[in-house]
Design a protein around this motif. Structure first.
Motif, PDB file in Angstrom:
ATOM      1  N   ARG A   1       6.475   9.715  -6.091  1.00  0.00           N
ATOM      2  CA  ARG A   1       6.021   8.427  -5.557  1.00  0.00           C
ATOM      3  C   ARG A   1       4.937   7.806  -6.415  1.00  0.00           C
ATOM      4  O   ARG A   1       4.926   6.583  -6.647  1.00  0.00           O
ATOM      5  CB  ARG A   1       5.519   8.613  -4.120  1.00  0.00           C
ATOM      6  N   GLU A   2       4.002   8.597  -6.929  1.00  0.00           N
ATOM      7  CA  GLU A   2       2.897   8.032  -7.699  1.00  0.00           C
ATOM      8  C   GLU A   2       3.396   7.347  -8.963  1.00  0.00           C
ATOM      9  O   GLU A   2       2.823   6.349  -9.409  1.00  0.00           O
ATOM     10  CB  GLU A   2       1.875   9.118  -8.041  1.00  0.00           C
TER      11      GLU A   2
ATOM     12  N   ILE B   1       4.587   3.953  -7.910  1.00  0.00           N
ATOM     13  CA  ILE B   1       3.442   3.091  -7.633  1.00  0.00           C
ATOM     14  C   ILE B   1       2.827   2.598  -8.941  1.00  0.00           C
ATOM     15  O   ILE B   1       2.423   1.431  -9.055  1.00  0.00           O
ATOM     16  CB  ILE B   1       2.405   3.835  -6.768  1.00  0.00           C
TER      17      ILE B   1
ATOM     18  N   GLY C   1       3.800   0.508  -3.124  1.00  0.00           N
ATOM     19  CA  GLY C   1       2.692  -0.068  -3.871  1.00  0.00           C
ATOM     20  C   GLY C   1       2.629  -1.572  -3.889  1.00  0.00           C
ATOM     21  O   GLY C   1       1.832  -2.149  -4.631  1.00  0.00           O
TER      22      GLY C   1
END
Length: 455
Positions: free
Chosen positions: A92-93, A96, A151
């Motif tokens: 996920r990061e 984002i 994000g």
């Protein structure tokens, strides 16, 4: 009504004077194949970072002939692909981080246009996505929540009365606003960028078709270009390169534009902020209020031609024009008497998993970027900056983004890909018809189409 002739945008600007083609064999440090936004942004940033490099851009027609000069003018922070697909491989990061860079990219393009003196009718007022049927409301809310999860920043949910303060659409139930988007005139932007690239000392060769790309060599009917580093930036026309027939599918998208609308009509419609517009239908609709007071509306007409064939003239079928006209008057009934001045079509590249990718192999010196699934006006700028870093051997935050090195399988051979794509869009259109007739939940036909697409 003018049909084809590349696009309405070039009807306004006129066609650029063609640059000379390749005339015999050529040696260059970097050869960029494709004179659209991807190729031009790559050359722009690479030449700035390494002024001593001899860079050549080679284009079959003229710079900006393809999707770069035919699109809807959405300079948008939308990720060119599925956030979930990227996240399954990179987390996920990483997604984002990609979203954050896309938000920055919108302002980067606007900044370059200002620096280079490119007047492209730019208005940064974001985009509106609306629901105008009960079945669309849950999808709209889900899309809004997904954007926030991955994000998306500064999103605003709009009830029907709040939406009506911005834009009065027939039957609109709700919407959301994303501020990280700007309207642009695509032909003005790409022509200005090509001039800026040329002013930096980059060689642009036009009217030069490329038939094959191999390590160190680009083949054309007029000679061979030798280069230590090569970038394939051919987007929807990639299928015409030897060995790339099934790499990306050339998806057709079409647009219509009205005559300039009278001031009294604009008073009834609102739209004073000139936001970009889309809706929550399955078949996908997008539009803008142009700088000279027209409405331009687009969507998928004949989505795909057998054998990945592409129509370079931009001709649009009568059925597609009628379908787009119905969309226009469905959203804006007061435009029923407005004339359609121009219709045109173009191709965009769709990978099998609907996710854009960037790659560069230092061992072969061959790189590529594309597969933007219709979100390339801004994504091409980020891709160009990323390719700059990759070609120079720099490890940066951009080269760590999840679309770098992303791999997807090739499209099925014919007739399976033709059947699949046409079946998918037939299902989406059937679902939209069902919902427009009063269905209050998402049609199971649409879920079938999602399974066909693999998204």
């Amino acid at each position: 009504m003018l049909n084809g002739n590349v696009s309405f945008w070039y009807r306004q600007t006129g066609f650029p004077e063609r640059r000379p083609p390749l005339d015999g064999d050529l040696a260059t440090d970097v050869c960029v194949v494709g004179g659209g936004f991807t190729g031009l942004w790559t050359a722009y940033y690479l030449k700035q970072a390494a002024p001593d490099l001899d860079i050549t851009v080679v284009e079959r027609e003229f710079a900006g002939f393809g999707a770069s000069g035919r699109n809807a003018g959405w300079l948008s922070c939308k990720i060119a692909g599925s956030a979930g697909t990227y996240a399954r491989k990179r987390g996920r990061e990483a997604v984002i981080a990609l979203q954050r860079e896309m938000i920055h990219t919108v302002d980067e393009v606007i900044s370059v246009a200002r620096t280079e003196g490119i007047e492209a009718d730019i208005v940064k007022s974001g985009y509106l996505t609306v629901a105008h049927g009960a079945a669309q409301l849950p999808r709209l809310r889900a899309a809004y929540d997904q954007l926030r999860h991955w994000g998306g920043q500064d999103l605003e949910w709009l009830s029907a009365p709040r939406l009506g303060e911005r834009l009065r659409l027939d039957g609109a139930l709700a919407g959301y606003h994303n501020p990280h988007c700007a309207r642009v005139h695509p032909a003005k932007l790409v022509r200005g960028l090509a001039a800026a690239v040329e002013a930096l000392g980059v060689r642009i060769l036009e009217s030069t078709p490329v038939t094959a790309i191999a390590p160190g060599r680009v083949s054309t009917p007029f000679g061979t270009i030798r280069a230590g580093r090569i970038v394939r930036a051919t987007e929807g026309f990639t299928s015409g390169i030897e060995g790339e027939r099934r790499t990306w599918l050339p998806m057709n998208s079409s647009m219509i534009v009205t005559e300039p609308l009278p001031g009294e009509l604009w008073k009834r419609l609102g739209w004073e902020g000139q936001e970009l517009l889309s809706d929550a239908t399955h078949a996908y609709t997008y539009g803008q209020r142009t700088a000279d007071g027209r409405i331009a509306i687009g969507g998928r007409g004949v989505p795909y031609r057998f054998g990945s064939r592409t129509d370079r003239a931009g001709q649009t079928s009568a059925d597609t024009v009628r379908a787009l006209r119905r969309i226009l008057t469905g959203l804006f009934p007061d435009t029923a008497e407005a004339a359609i001045d121009h219709t045109w079509s173009g191709v965009l590249a769709v990978p099998r998993d609907w996710c854009a990718s960037i790659g560069y192999d230092p061992a072969t010196g061959v790189g590529f970027a594309g597969g933007y699934v219709g979100h390339g006006v801004a994504a091409t700028n980020l891709a160009g900056r990323t390719l700059r870093d990759l070609l120079l051997g720099h490890s940066t935050e951009l080269t760590a983004l999840p679309w770098v090195g992303h791999r997807t399988r090739r499209w099925e051979p014919e007739p399976f890909r033709w059947i699949g794509v046409h079946g998918m869009y037939a299902a989406y259109r059937a679902a939209d018809r069902s919902e427009s007739s009063g269905r209050t939940t998402t049609s199971p036909i649409a879920r079938l189409a999602d399974r066909i697409s693999g998204r």
